[in-house]
Design an enzyme around this catalytic site. Structure first.
Site, PDB file in Angstrom:
ATOM      1  N   GLU A  48      -7.254 -22.145   1.397  1.00 20.75           N
ATOM      2  CA  GLU A  48      -5.898 -22.584   1.373  1.00 20.75           C
ATOM      3  C   GLU A  48      -5.237 -21.561   0.094  1.00 20.75           C
ATOM      4  OE1 GLU A  48      -3.961 -23.406   3.500  1.00 20.75           O
ATOM      5  OE2 GLU A  48      -4.964 -25.276   4.534  1.00 20.75           O
ATOM      6  N   ASN A  52      -3.100 -18.233   0.404  1.00 23.34           N
ATOM      7  CA  ASN A  52      -1.787 -17.977  -0.519  1.00 23.34           C
ATOM      8  C   ASN A  52      -1.540 -16.855  -1.378  1.00 23.34           C
ATOM      9  OD1 ASN A  52      -0.387 -20.389   0.382  1.00 23.34           O
ATOM     10  ND2 ASN A  52      -1.173 -21.840  -1.323  1.00 23.34           N
ATOM     11  N   ARG A 101       4.251 -15.606   9.477  1.00 19.18           N
ATOM     12  CA  ARG A 101       4.096 -16.899  10.324  1.00 19.18           C
ATOM     13  C   ARG A 101       3.856 -16.434  11.637  1.00 19.18           C
ATOM     14  NH1 ARG A 101       8.920 -20.535   8.209  1.00 19.18           N
ATOM     15  NH2 ARG A 101       8.764 -20.055   6.095  1.00 19.18           N
TER      16      ARG A 101
END
Length: 142
Positions: A48, A52, A101
């Site tokens: 994660e 990022n 996205r």
């Protein structure tokens, strides 16, 4: 088993290599004989953070210190910084651009998952300077 340190340079905006560091750490922890639940927690937290850094910070560095008792993870970047850490910690909050996205990333679960899968987590961020995230996962915690 003696403590070891692993370092990874994370390239920015390169989704084809995203996840290489977390996969390498996962393999190393397996070779060292750690519990699968512990390995999973470390791998998720690192992944994660790695994602990022790829999305938001134009890359950075991950330093992992593995000892028999715990794994300490430090993620450092020179990105734009996080203006509101408390808001960024809310599940579903995301500043990822639309193109990211569309690739299936940027759902706003990165920081919350990092917190969920670690025993300790600290975020130091300064806008225009960068972010340092320190995490610890204890080997005997469940």
């Amino acid at each position: 088993m003696s403590a070891i340190e692993l370092k990874y340079a994370i390239p920015g905006d390169d989704f084809t290599r995203a996840g290489e560091a977390s996969s390498s750490i996962k393999m190393r922890l397996k070779q060292m004989g750690f519990d699968p639940c512990f390995i999973r927690r470390v791998a998720i937290a690192v992944y994660e953070g790695e994602i990022n850094m790829v999305i938001h910070a134009n890359g950075g560095e991950i330093v992992v210190n593995i000892s028999p008792a715990s794994t300490d993870i430090t993620l450092t970047d020179d990105g734009p910084g996080i203006p509101d850490v408390e808001l960024a910690m809310k599940a579903g909050f995301s500043t990822a651009p639309e193109n990211v996205r569309n690739l299936g990333f940027g759902a706003g679960m990165g920081l919350p998952n990092m917190k969920k899968y670690t025993d300790e987590m600290d975020i130091q961020s300064e806008v225009g300077v960068g972010t340092t995230v320190r995490m610890k996962v204890y080997a005997n915690a469940t």
